[in-house]
Design a protein around this motif. Sequence first.
Motif, PDB file in Angstrom:
ATOM      1  N   LEU A 165       0.826  -1.273  -0.130  1.00  0.00           N
ATOM      2  CA  LEU A 165       0.001   0.050  -0.058  1.00  0.00           C
ATOM      3  C   LEU A 165       0.850   1.241   0.216  1.00  0.00           C
ATOM      4  CD1 LEU A 165      -2.858  -1.104   2.297  1.00  0.00           C
ATOM      5  CD2 LEU A 165      -2.711  -1.366  -0.045  1.00  0.00           C
ATOM      6  N   GLN A 166       2.004   1.148   0.583  1.00  0.00           N
ATOM      7  CA  GLN A 166       2.940   2.521   0.693  1.00  0.00           C
ATOM      8  C   GLN A 166       3.474   2.861  -0.868  1.00  0.00           C
ATOM      9  OE1 GLN A 166       6.767   1.933   2.855  1.00  0.00           O
ATOM     10  NE2 GLN A 166       6.589   4.088   3.586  1.00  0.00           N
ATOM     11  N   LYS A 167       3.924   1.555  -1.508  1.00  0.00           N
ATOM     12  CA  LYS A 167       4.266   1.844  -2.873  1.00  0.00           C
ATOM     13  C   LYS A 167       3.010   2.554  -3.834  1.00  0.00           C
ATOM     14  CE  LYS A 167       7.645  -2.164  -2.450  1.00  0.00           C
ATOM     15  NZ  LYS A 167       8.152  -3.265  -2.808  1.00  0.00           N
ATOM     16  N   LEU A 168       1.894   1.593  -3.498  1.00  0.00           N
ATOM     17  CA  LEU A 168       0.703   2.432  -4.365  1.00  0.00           C
ATOM     18  C   LEU A 168       0.344   3.900  -4.016  1.00  0.00           C
ATOM     19  CD1 LEU A 168      -1.714  -0.638  -3.918  1.00  0.00           C
ATOM     20  CD2 LEU A 168      -0.603  -0.017  -5.996  1.00  0.00           C
ATOM     21  N   GLU A 169       0.587   4.249  -2.845  1.00  0.00           N
ATOM     22  CA  GLU A 169       0.491   5.597  -2.415  1.00  0.00           C
ATOM     23  C   GLU A 169       1.427   6.445  -2.941  1.00  0.00           C
ATOM     24  OE1 GLU A 169      -2.201   7.628  -0.671  1.00  0.00           O
ATOM     25  OE2 GLU A 169      -3.277   5.834  -1.515  1.00  0.00           O
ATOM     26  N   ALA A 170       2.722   6.094  -3.167  1.00  0.00           N
ATOM     27  CA  ALA A 170       3.674   7.090  -3.555  1.00  0.00           C
ATOM     28  C   ALA A 170       3.656   7.116  -4.773  1.00  0.00           C
ATOM     29  CB  ALA A 170       5.091   6.054  -3.186  1.00  0.00           C
TER      30      ALA A 170
END
Length: 396
Positions: A165-170
């Motif tokens: 999810l962190q990569k998606l948000e970035a």
Amino acid sequence: MSPKTTITPLPPRHPPSYTTPPSHHITNYANIPTSFINPWPSYRHTSPTQALQKRWFSTSRNFVPVPKDPSHLVPVQTPSFPNPSSPSAPANELRATWIGHASFLLQFRSFNILLDPVFSQRVGPYNLLGPTRFTALPCTVDDLPDIDAVLISHDHYDHLDAPTLQKLEARKPGTIRYLCGLGLGKVLLGLGAGIREGQVREMDWWDGVRRVEGGIEFICTPAQHRSGRVPWAFESTLWCSWIVSAPTPPSSSISATTPASQTKRLFFAGDTGYCAVSSDSQLGHQDAPHPPCPAFKEIGELYGPFDLALLPIGCFKPRAFMAGVHSSPDDSITIHKDIKSKKSIGMHYGTFRGNISAQYEPVTEPPERWEKVAQAEGLEWGKEVGLCDIGQTVVV
């Protein structure tokens, strides 16, 4: 930046068994749900002590290593994601691409939805503990098209992965809409993934929302499972399955009364059991002392038939311990019938091994049994029931 997906609530649709307050809620003095239960006789609770016994001390353990020969595992292919603006792009196809385990990318026209996205190599606290991926990823997060929505079935680490999810948000901060069960919003906001409060929509079983642009509907439906990422918060968030209903042709006024022939309907089971059993030899519910979970027939009656269902078939052993929360291939064949699915694809296998089920279940067993049971039930393999490669796209 606010989410680019604008949603509005749908009028509630409840089965005849629905009660007020809902039977799956445990509420406080203010009638606010603080935890959740499986309200059916089909569920039997298991304790941490039983889990330790099954993992370490049972004499019936039968550990089989993951085959070293890749030809014995699920094939992996590189997915191809079509450009929805291309003149040759099909207008009314619903596409489901398997990322592995319970992770899928759904595509309908220009709308992209992730189901339980997990792109990590290990699933567990801080990605330092827990099962490791034994088949390769078909692609990376950066290979995905822009994501509009993420649907989460529950908070277990193999379904809710903070690094993913962190990569998606970035990639495009603040633009993704997250749909989840009650209580899970606080977990999402606390992951350190950069998710903001305005992006999250918590939903109860039988709640629905509609995307204003295009009329796609998302309905939160029951599952028989559990939740909890830490021992002191077990069952404090709601687990669920999901329905995605996409109108064809496009319409912002699609409704519950719209004929099924004018929609593409998908059911995603997430993680679910079907019926508790008393013996490890019971692979289905037919001879179980408990009745089967009634929720799936209710889903079929209210929202079926479905063009495509994504059903779990792995991590189902040992049965006396797992059956209440993880379906066997036999169970999921019955779910396929209960929900009135036209085509069902097996998932939740071939990627991660559960810490307990790894001691009892060869990784090659779920797909083999899924096919065997389907054919024994007279279902046409590859048309009514089937499998796909990791990275393969199923189109309906």
